[in-house]
Structures are given as structure tokens and as C-alpha cells.
Design a protein around this motif. Structure first.
Motif, PDB file in Angstrom:
ATOM      1  N   CYS A  19      17.494  -7.196  10.107  1.00  8.26           N
ATOM      2  CA  CYS A  19      18.257  -6.475  11.128  1.00  8.26           C
ATOM      3  C   CYS A  19      19.315  -5.561  10.488  1.00  8.26           C
ATOM      4  N   MET A  20      20.092  -6.114   9.579  1.00  8.70           N
ATOM      5  CA  MET A  20      21.213  -5.361   8.997  1.00  8.70           C
ATOM      6  C   MET A  20      20.763  -4.321   7.973  1.00  8.70           C
ATOM      7  N   TYR A  21      19.780  -4.676   7.145  1.00 11.64           N
ATOM      8  CA  TYR A  21      19.391  -3.781   6.049  1.00 11.64           C
ATOM      9  C   TYR A  21      18.298  -2.791   6.446  1.00 11.64           C
ATOM     10  N   LEU A  22      17.544  -3.120   7.509  1.00  5.43           N
ATOM     11  CA  LEU A  22      16.430  -2.233   7.860  1.00  5.43           C
ATOM     12  C   LEU A  22      16.506  -1.698   9.299  1.00  5.43           C
ATOM     13  N   ILE A  23      16.582  -2.600  10.271  1.00  2.07           N
ATOM     14  CA  ILE A  23      16.481  -2.166  11.673  1.00  2.07           C
ATOM     15  C   ILE A  23      17.623  -1.213  12.050  1.00  2.07           C
ATOM     16  N   PHE A  24      18.872  -1.606  11.771  1.00  9.35           N
ATOM     17  CA  PHE A  24      20.006  -0.743  12.132  1.00  9.35           C
ATOM     18  C   PHE A  24      20.001   0.575  11.345  1.00  9.35           C
ATOM     19  N   PRO A  25      19.915   0.524   9.999  1.00  7.75           N
ATOM     20  CA  PRO A  25      19.962   1.808   9.277  1.00  7.75           C
ATOM     21  C   PRO A  25      18.812   2.745   9.621  1.00  7.75           C
ATOM     22  N   ASP A  31       8.900   0.939  10.821  1.00  7.46           N
ATOM     23  CA  ASP A  31       7.703   0.842   9.990  1.00  7.46           C
ATOM     24  C   ASP A  31       7.394  -0.621   9.620  1.00  7.46           C
ATOM     25  N   SER A  32       6.219  -1.078  10.049  1.00  6.39           N
ATOM     26  CA  SER A  32       5.860  -2.482   9.809  1.00  6.39           C
ATOM     27  C   SER A  32       5.699  -2.784   8.315  1.00  6.39           C
ATOM     28  N   GLU A  33       5.364  -1.760   7.521  1.00  7.48           N
ATOM     29  CA  GLU A  33       5.236  -1.961   6.071  1.00  7.48           C
ATOM     30  C   GLU A  33       6.594  -2.316   5.455  1.00  7.48           C
ATOM     31  N   LYS A  34       7.654  -1.694   6.006  1.00  6.33           N
ATOM     32  CA  LYS A  34       9.001  -1.970   5.474  1.00  6.33           C
ATOM     33  C   LYS A  34       9.424  -3.391   5.850  1.00  6.33           C
ATOM     34  N   GLN A  49       0.830  -1.211   0.000  1.00  2.07           N
ATOM     35  CA  GLN A  49       0.000   0.000   0.000  1.00  2.07           C
ATOM     36  C   GLN A  49       0.869   1.268   0.000  1.00  2.07           C
ATOM     37  N   SER A  50       1.903   1.267   0.862  1.00  2.00           N
ATOM     38  CA  SER A  50       2.825   2.417   0.859  1.00  2.00           C
ATOM     39  C   SER A  50       4.030   2.034   0.004  1.00  2.00           C
ATOM     40  N   ASP A  51       4.783   3.048  -0.448  1.00  2.00           N
ATOM     41  CA  ASP A  51       5.929   2.703  -1.300  1.00  2.00           C
ATOM     42  C   ASP A  51       7.043   2.040  -0.497  1.00  2.00           C
ATOM     43  N   ALA A  52       7.071   2.278   0.818  1.00  5.84           N
ATOM     44  CA  ALA A  52       8.051   1.659   1.729  1.00  5.84           C
ATOM     45  C   ALA A  52       9.491   1.774   1.214  1.00  5.84           C
ATOM     46  N   LEU A  53       9.811   2.932   0.614  1.00  4.05           N
ATOM     47  CA  LEU A  53      11.189   3.134   0.148  1.00  4.05           C
ATOM     48  C   LEU A  53      12.081   3.421   1.355  1.00  4.05           C
ATOM     49  N   SER A  66      24.621   4.275  32.109  1.00  3.80           N
ATOM     50  CA  SER A  66      24.312   4.530  30.693  1.00  3.80           C
ATOM     51  C   SER A  66      23.670   3.336  29.985  1.00  3.80           C
ATOM     52  N   VAL A  67      24.021   2.128  30.392  1.00  2.64           N
ATOM     53  CA  VAL A  67      23.605   0.963  29.598  1.00  2.64           C
ATOM     54  C   VAL A  67      22.089   0.728  29.633  1.00  2.64           C
ATOM     55  N   VAL A  68      21.464   0.948  30.775  1.00  2.65           N
ATOM     56  CA  VAL A  68      20.016   0.678  30.870  1.00  2.65           C
ATOM     57  C   VAL A  68      19.240   1.645  29.972  1.00  2.65           C
ATOM     58  N   VAL A  69      19.635   2.929  30.030  1.00  4.83           N
ATOM     59  CA  VAL A  69      18.984   3.927  29.173  1.00  4.83           C
ATOM     60  C   VAL A  69      19.204   3.575  27.703  1.00  4.83           C
ATOM     61  N   ALA A  70      20.436   3.159  27.387  1.00  2.00           N
ATOM     62  CA  ALA A  70      20.760   2.805  25.998  1.00  2.00           C
ATOM     63  C   ALA A  70      19.900   1.626  25.533  1.00  2.00           C
ATOM     64  N   ILE A  71      19.810   0.601  26.354  1.00  2.00           N
ATOM     65  CA  ILE A  71      19.029  -0.582  25.969  1.00  2.00           C
ATOM     66  C   ILE A  71      17.572  -0.187  25.698  1.00  2.00           C
ATOM     67  N   LEU A  72      16.978   0.532  26.647  1.00  2.00           N
ATOM     68  CA  LEU A  72      15.556   0.864  26.521  1.00  2.00           C
ATOM     69  C   LEU A  72      15.290   1.766  25.316  1.00  2.00           C
ATOM     70  N   ASN A  73      16.147   2.790  25.130  1.00  2.00           N
ATOM     71  CA  ASN A  73      15.950   3.710  23.991  1.00  2.00           C
ATOM     72  C   ASN A  73      16.104   2.998  22.665  1.00  2.00           C
ATOM     73  N   ILE A  74      17.194   2.233  22.555  1.00  2.00           N
ATOM     74  CA  ILE A  74      17.479   1.589  21.268  1.00  2.00           C
ATOM     75  C   ILE A  74      16.437   0.504  20.976  1.00  2.00           C
ATOM     76  N   TYR A  75      16.064  -0.253  21.981  1.00  2.00           N
ATOM     77  CA  TYR A  75      15.067  -1.314  21.767  1.00  2.00           C
ATOM     78  C   TYR A  75      13.727  -0.716  21.332  1.00  2.00           C
ATOM     79  N   GLN A  76      13.357   0.401  21.968  1.00  2.00           N
ATOM     80  CA  GLN A  76      12.105   1.073  21.584  1.00  2.00           C
ATOM     81  C   GLN A  76      12.167   1.521  20.114  1.00  2.00           C
ATOM     82  N   GLY A  77      13.327   2.031  19.723  1.00  2.00           N
ATOM     83  CA  GLY A  77      13.527   2.443  18.324  1.00  2.00           C
ATOM     84  C   GLY A  77      13.402   1.252  17.386  1.00  2.00           C
ATOM     85  N   PHE A  78      13.983   0.140  17.774  1.00  2.00           N
ATOM     86  CA  PHE A  78      13.924  -1.077  16.946  1.00  2.00           C
ATOM     87  C   PHE A  78      12.476  -1.513  16.745  1.00  2.00           C
TER      88      PHE A  78
END
Lengths: 247, 205
Positions: free
Chosen positions: B178-184, B160-163, A77-81, B144-156
Motif C-alpha cells: 500500500c505505502m510503497y506501491l499503491i499510493f505512489p 500493474d499486477s506485475e509490480k 517477465q517485465s522489469d516492473a521498475l 465530492s466523497v462518492v466520486v473520490a472513493i470510486l475514482n481512487i479505488y478504481q486507480g488502486f
């Protein structure tokens, strides 16, 4: 035309703590080589679930799906680029994941990008492109792995009306030229009639096939011209009446 | 360049200079206020000191040659604990993303660990590692590590579920997602966490 996909009595049930929901019930259809089919139905009826099952993203609960050695491409649905990748890198993503990047395949993708007006944006980033161009990139990304059947899940719904018309024209042209078969899910009746030769109308959840329309338009050359044919409003009216919009 | 464009650039430049001036002014004003308050005995200089006393101490530390030694030790401890906390944070966040069940099991523990004032663990850490550089680094890393874990995990988790769906439609394996989407897609979030971690480490040190 050869039959390349056959779905028999497909059913999908979701389970949650509260209840069991039947999303798709006893859905059957077949797709011939080069055929364009649209699946229309009210929002949330389970149209997208059918595509998710066909693409292997979700498991079916029961029923049979027969493929004739076909490769499937799924356009979302989205381009997901990916914003951090260039247009070319985005288009090569599928090949990269499959470990199939060769000079020949890369050249094929570049040729598609050039052929469809994106040649000067190979090294640009998605943020520099318009909504319509982004959809074209998403389509070429899907085509990069040379699928025989394309599944499109409301691919133009995020675009404004003018862009939708323009991109549907482009997509139609690209898919015809590349000799692909298409199953498109949409809630836009006009889009379905103007692009596809068959329209399957689904009931509200659980979605079942309510009626199948074979579309025969006098012009049939492009989606925009199709909209101007005398048969177009007649089909529109008939399909409109079949869809349970009240639900 | 059109006169309008020149005018626009001049306005932008003026604004930048004004911001810098106000920032420096604010610093000087606060230091001056601090010094005046100390001179007029409005604050207890034994507790709050004063800019002139801080300056005198810096000069005397410089003269006896110990200033750079102390600076180097603080720098070394901060950088070491920062790197340790960051890498450990990214690593554990990745493990949690990979194993959802583990993340669910550990969720309440991380919540407790995050709300715990880590400085209060100081005496225990001193007993474990002794009064050495190790206990300082461990303390800074722990903060620092607990804040880092929670922040980064939340970001992960907020990728976007569509991606993800797109990658799965290409039959991507978990390491590829993980390598092509989650990290970048989390590079900005990771950078923001790194900035936060530096200050956290300084608190610990």
C-alpha cells in the motif's frame, strides 16, 4: 556440485466455477549449485506457474520441494521498475521491504550498479534508461538481497532481438561472476541453449517433463559464442522437435 | 543556440501567446454577447442577469463591506468540505482495497449512491443539520466523497499486477504494498480526483 534444490512430483491445479485445470502435473527436477537450467515449452503450458510456486507466490497442490537453506530471487517477465523511484532506490526496494538496508548492503548494490555499467545512473529515473539497461537494473534489484538461486520468467521477452542478445550476454556474465544458480523459463530455444547447461522441455498443458537435454557446447564461454558452436543447431533442432507448438 | 533552435523556441512562444489571446478574446466575446443579449431583451434579465448588473452588485457588496465576508464563507466551506471529502475518499478507498470482501459487498451501494442526485438530499440534510454552515459542508462533502472513493479505488485496482507480484516476491506485507506501491503509483490519479473534487465541492456549497 551440490544439489541445492529438489522438486518431486509437483502438481498444481486451478479451480474456477466452470472447471478444474491442471497446470502442472508430476513435475520433478533438481538444481545443483552454480547450475543454469532452462525450462522451455509452448506458450501457456504452465512454465511460469512452476516459478511462482518456487518463489512462494502460489501454493502447490501436491508434491515436495526441498531447499537447502537457499535464498530465492525472482526476476519477472517485465522489469516492473517503479517510475517514481531512482535507479538506486529501485535496486534497494527488496532490502527496504525486508527492513535490511544497511550501509554495507547499500554499498554492495552501488558496486553492482557501477560494475555493470549503471554507475552514472544511480540518481536517474527508469524513464531515462533503455530497455536493456532497465533489465539490468531489474537483475541487480533481484541480486540485492543476495539470493543463491535466481528464477527468471522470460526476462528478455519484452526486448528487441539485438537488445536480447546483448542483455543475455550481460546477465550470463553477471550470474557467473556472482556465482548464482539459475532456473529460467523461456519459449526461446536459442536463448535456453546458449545460456543454460540443462534444458527441460515441457509438454503442453498440463505441463509435464517431456525430455531433459544436457547441453555440452565446445566453446561454452558466452551465450553469443555458444550460438556459433557446431552443436548449437543440432540441439536446437532436437528441442524444436520436442515442443508441441501446434497446441 | 543554433538559428533553427531559436526559430523553434520562437514558434512555441508565439503559439502560447496566441492561445492566451484567444482564451481572453473568447471570454470578452461571451461577456459582450451576454450584455448585448440583455440590452436587446433577447434574454430575460431577471433569470439570466447581465455582466453589468453582476458588476454593479459586486461593487455595492464591496461598498457595504459584505463582499469579503461572503467570499470568505464560501472559501471556508469549499476548502473544509474539500479536505473532508478528499481525506474520507482516500481513507475509504484504501479500506475497500484492503478488504476485498467489503468492496464486493458495498459495490452495488456505491453504484446507487453515485447515481443518486445528491442535491435532492438537500431537504433531509437541512433537517439533520439545520439551516447552518454544517449542512452546507455536509452537502458539499457528500457530493465530492462518492466520486473520490470510486475514482481512487478504481486507480488502486488498476495498479500493474506485475509490480504487486514483484513486491510479493520480496515477501512484502500488505501495508508495504500500500505505502510503497499503491499510493505512489496513484499520485496522478489522486491529484486528478482532487481537482475534480474542488469543482464538486463548489457545486455543493
Amino acid at each position: 556440485m551440490n544439489e541445492i534444490l529438489k522438486i518431486n512430483h509437483l502438481t498444481k491445479t486451478y479451480h474456477t466455477l466452470e472447471k478444474e485445470t491442471v497446470a502442472v502435473e508430476d513435475f520433478s527436477m533438481d538444481l545443483k549449485e552454480g547450475e543454469f537450467i532452462a525450462i522451455v515449452g509452448p506458450s501457456g503450458c504452465g512454465k511460469s506457474t512452476i516459478l511462482s510456486i518456487l518463489s512462494g507466490l502460489e501454493e502447490k497442490t501436491s508434491g515436495d520441494i526441498f531447499f537447502k537453506d537457499q535464498q530465492i530471487g525472482y526476476m519477472l517477465q517485465s522489469d516492473a521498475l517503479f517510475d517514481w523511484l531512482t535507479i538506486l532506490e529501485n535496486c534497494l526496494l527488496g532490502l527496504k521491504i525486508r527492513g535490511e538496508i544497511t550501509e554495507e548492503k547499500k554499498n554492495y548494490v552501488i558496486s553492482l550498479l557501477k560494475k555493470y555499467g549503471l554507475g552514472e545512473f544511480l540518481d536517474s529515473y527508469p524513464s531515462h534508461l533503455s530497455g536493456g539497461m532497465r533489465q539490468r537494473v531489474a537483475l541487480i534489484r533481484t541480486l540485492s538481497t543476495k539470493p543463491d538461486i535466481l528464477l527468471m520468467d522470460e526476462p528478455f521477452s519484452a526486448l528487441d532481438y539485438q537488445s536480447r542478445l546483448a542483455i543475455s550476454e550481460d546477465v550470463y556474465k553477471i550470474l557467473k561472476e556472482e556465482k548464482k544458480s539459475l532456473i529460467m523459463v523461456t519459449h526461446d530455444i536459442a536463448e535456453a541453449i546458449s545460456i543454460c547447461s540443462k534444458v527441460i522441455v515441457l509438454s503442453s498443458r498440463p505441463c509435464k517433463v517431456k525430455k531433459v537435454f544436457s547441453i555440452h557446447l565446445t566453446d561454452g564461454s558466452t551465450p553469443i559464442l555458444n550460438r556459433k558452436t557446431i552443436e548449437f543447431p543440432i540441439y536446437y533442432d532436437q528441442i524444436w522437435k520436442e515442443i508441441d507448438y501446434e497446441s | 543556440m543554433s538559428p533553427e533552435q531559436k526559430k523553434y523556441l520562437k514558434t512555441i512562444k508565439k503559439k502560447k501567446v496566441l492561445i492566451l489571446f484567444l482564451q481572453v478574446f473568447l471570454l470578452v466575446f461571451l461577456l459582450g454577447l451576454w450584455q448585448i443579449a440583455a440590452d436587446l431583451d433577447l434574454i430575460n434579465t431577471f433569470i439570466f442577469s447581465s455582466p453589468s448588473r453582476v458588476m454593479k452588485t459586486i461593487i455595492s457588496l464591496y461598498q457595504d463591506g459584505s463582499l469579503f465576508h461572503h467570499l470568505w464563507v464560501t472559501f471556508y466551506e469549499t476548502v473544509f468540505s474539500f479536505l473532508l471529502g478528499t481525506f474520507l475518499g482516500i481513507f475509504i478507498a484504501t479500506i475497500l482495497w484492503w478488504f476485498r470482501l467489503l468492496a464486493k459487498v458495498l459495490e452495488p451501494y456505491f453504484t446507487v449512491l453515485n447515481s443518486l442526485p445528491k442535491v435532492a438530499l438537500g431537504p433531509i440534510i437541512l433537517i439533520w443539520f439545520g439551516a447552518s454552515i454544517h449542512s452546507i459542508i455536509f452537502m458539499a462533502m457528500l457530493i465530492s466523497v462518492v466520486v473520490a472513493i470510486l475514482n481512487i479505488y478504481q486507480g488502486f485496482q488498476s495498479v500493474d499486477s506485475e509490480k504487486i507480484k514483484l513486491m510479493r516476491s520480496f515477501h512484502a506485507k500488505k501495508w508495504q504494498i500500500c505505502m510503497y506501491l499503491i499510493f505512489p503509483s496513484n499520485r496522478e490519479n489522486i491529484m486528478a480526483t482532487l481537482k475534480l473534487n474542488i469543482s464538486m465541492c463548489l457545486i455543493g456549497v
